[in-house]
Design a protein around this motif. Sequence first.
Motif, PDB file in Angstrom:
ATOM      1  N   PRO A  57       0.569  -1.239  -0.323  1.00  0.00           N
ATOM      2  CA  PRO A  57      -0.180   0.250  -0.350  1.00  0.00           C
ATOM      3  C   PRO A  57       0.500   1.399   0.160  1.00  0.00           C
ATOM      4  N   HIS A  58       2.151   0.835  -0.354  1.00  0.00           N
ATOM      5  CA  HIS A  58       3.289   2.253  -0.042  1.00  0.00           C
ATOM      6  C   HIS A  58       4.294   2.149  -1.050  1.00  0.00           C
ATOM      7  N   THR A  59       3.636   2.688  -2.176  1.00  0.00           N
ATOM      8  CA  THR A  59       4.917   2.515  -3.066  1.00  0.00           C
ATOM      9  C   THR A  59       5.031   4.282  -4.267  1.00  0.00           C
ATOM     10  N   HIS A  60       5.796   4.833  -4.568  1.00  0.00           N
ATOM     11  CA  HIS A  60       6.699   5.829  -5.516  1.00  0.00           C
ATOM     12  C   HIS A  60       6.383   5.175  -6.615  1.00  0.00           C
ATOM     13  N   MET A  61       6.686   5.450  -7.553  1.00  0.00           N
ATOM     14  CA  MET A  61       6.233   4.838  -8.446  1.00  0.00           C
ATOM     15  C   MET A  61       6.993   6.075  -9.542  1.00  0.00           C
ATOM     16  N   TYR A 148      -5.702   9.458   1.469  1.00  0.00           N
ATOM     17  CA  TYR A 148      -5.053  10.294   1.581  1.00  0.00           C
ATOM     18  C   TYR A 148      -3.442  10.417   1.500  1.00  0.00           C
ATOM     19  N   LYS A 149      -2.560  11.749   0.881  1.00  0.00           N
ATOM     20  CA  LYS A 149      -1.125  11.310   2.166  1.00  0.00           C
ATOM     21  C   LYS A 149      -0.745  12.928   2.530  1.00  0.00           C
ATOM     22  N   MET A 150      -0.442  12.548   4.379  1.00  0.00           N
ATOM     23  CA  MET A 150      -0.606  14.396   4.055  1.00  0.00           C
ATOM     24  C   MET A 150       1.065  14.811   4.272  1.00  0.00           C
ATOM     25  N   VAL A 237       2.064   5.970   8.473  1.00  0.00           N
ATOM     26  CA  VAL A 237       2.616   5.163   7.087  1.00  0.00           C
ATOM     27  C   VAL A 237       4.450   4.984   7.452  1.00  0.00           C
ATOM     28  N   HIS A 238       5.269   4.491   7.176  1.00  0.00           N
ATOM     29  CA  HIS A 238       6.110   4.482   7.483  1.00  0.00           C
ATOM     30  C   HIS A 238       6.450   4.568   8.952  1.00  0.00           C
ATOM     31  N   LEU A 239       6.564   3.593  10.176  1.00  0.00           N
ATOM     32  CA  LEU A 239       6.615   3.769  11.078  1.00  0.00           C
ATOM     33  C   LEU A 239       7.721   3.051  11.419  1.00  0.00           C
ATOM     34  N   THR A 313       6.187  -1.249   1.532  1.00  0.00           N
ATOM     35  CA  THR A 313       7.622  -1.067   1.310  1.00  0.00           C
ATOM     36  C   THR A 313       7.987   0.337   1.141  1.00  0.00           C
ATOM     37  N   ASP A 314       7.819   1.711   1.008  1.00  0.00           N
ATOM     38  CA  ASP A 314       7.625   2.956   0.903  1.00  0.00           C
ATOM     39  C   ASP A 314       9.071   2.651  -0.486  1.00  0.00           C
ATOM     40  N   HIS A 315       8.706   1.921  -1.229  1.00  0.00           N
ATOM     41  CA  HIS A 315       9.617   2.486  -2.448  1.00  0.00           C
ATOM     42  C   HIS A 315       9.528   3.419  -3.306  1.00  0.00           C
TER      43      HIS A 315
HETATM   44 ZN    ZN Z   1       6.447   7.206   1.086  1.00  0.00          ZN
END
Ligand code: ZN
Length: 464
Positions: A57-61, A148-150, A237-239, A313-315
Amino acid sequence: MSILIKNGRIVTAVDDYVADLFIDGEQITAIGKNLQVHADRVFDAAGKLVIPGGIDPHTHMDMPFGGTTSADDFDTGTVAAAFGGTTTIVDFAIQQKGHSTLDGLEVWHQKAEGKATIDYGFHMIVTDMAVERLAEMEKLADAGVTSYKMFMAYPGVLYVDDGTLYRAFRQAGENRTRICMHAENGIVIDEIIREAREAGHTEPAWHAKTRPTRMEAEGVHRAIAIAEVAKVPLYIVHLSSHDALEQVRIGRNRGVDVQAETCPQYLTLDDSWYDRPNFEGAKWVMTPALREKWNQGSLWQGLRFGDLSAVATDHCPFCFNGQKELGRDSFTKIPNGAPGVENRVNVLYDAGVRTGRISLNRWVELTSTSAAKTFGMFPKKGTIAVGSDADVVIFDPNETRVVSIHDKRTHHMRVDYSAYEGHEITGWSQTVISRGRVIVHNSQLETHKGGKFIKRARVGDLLR
Ligand code: ZN
Ligand code: URP
Ligand code: ZN
């Protein structure tokens, strides 16, 4: 196209039994002992695990960030994800400050459409939210973007102030949608960075030294307090640290609807990686930073007892050559992020299940089911059941490989290093099926492209 998977050990978040599984078209249509059906393709899964496709649930392509762009796009990144046993990602579309969030969504649709090999959804990164724009959030939800991500971090880039947080939180709660929070006090961190620079510090290790865990914990505490008053479900996210997790626990004990994810890198790597010579530590410059090793025990405990509910992953990959190198003269210029979309499912199996830290069922829950439920994709995704999408992985729990960018079977991300280079991992995805299409079998890519956008449901609703 029909597929029969025979004699596999089917493991979901709650089940564990040996059976056959039949896929007709895009869905699972039968599960049972000794199914007598004709299938176009048959896989013998005896001795293997049959699990729902992973959901990251957390990628940055293809994300512009830190003066450059993340190295995987929706083509290369989703292929790599599939090799790693992931059949769905939720990526982050970005609102340009002062512009419509709907325009931002359109840009990300264009980046992904026709390129992705597995299915994908979008969260929306909200970078401002004037009162006149609040109505857009309902339109986003109607379009299937229900989270939404803030950011409390990255002042001047993605950061928003507490008033904006509260305003967007209120609207998100009204709309039955969810807020994802990057919780770190970026304003204080920038002051600590200024002090470090004035003292002449430039090396990658100072990325971690200038981001104390207390500032992550403060962000988590503040986000929970604002979400509590605004009445919106919150997802941190990403704790990365014990201190931050403690705040999640306090909030949950108070009855606040807050969940949190962590990532494989925080569970298995630590801040000693930054001390590698010749600027190599830059490979692990990500935000939050890798922490002192003792934090890992708390994170595993959080996964085991439920205060951490997912592993993402926060890929956000940047090549060492040409991208990470932008920060050779100062740690502040190193693009923040690391590759990992391919490594999540099996790193968690190897470091979690094989060591007895988490059960097989919990592994499936953390890598698939939980994200499906939290982000409006269950039961279409995230489980093995009749009527669910045929996102299925045949996983060999006994195969051992050493991760290396030089071994084509272990690295498909378009980045010139692996965060896990040299790690011996037992447990590898052997066959990866996405909506009834065999994407990967025995380390070969069989199907390229064909991934679809998932219109996600609102909080509390099912997706069928
Ligand atoms: Zn991220
Ligand atoms: O270092 C990271 N995490 N880069 C991606 C952006 C973010 O904060 O998630
Ligand atoms: Zn973040």
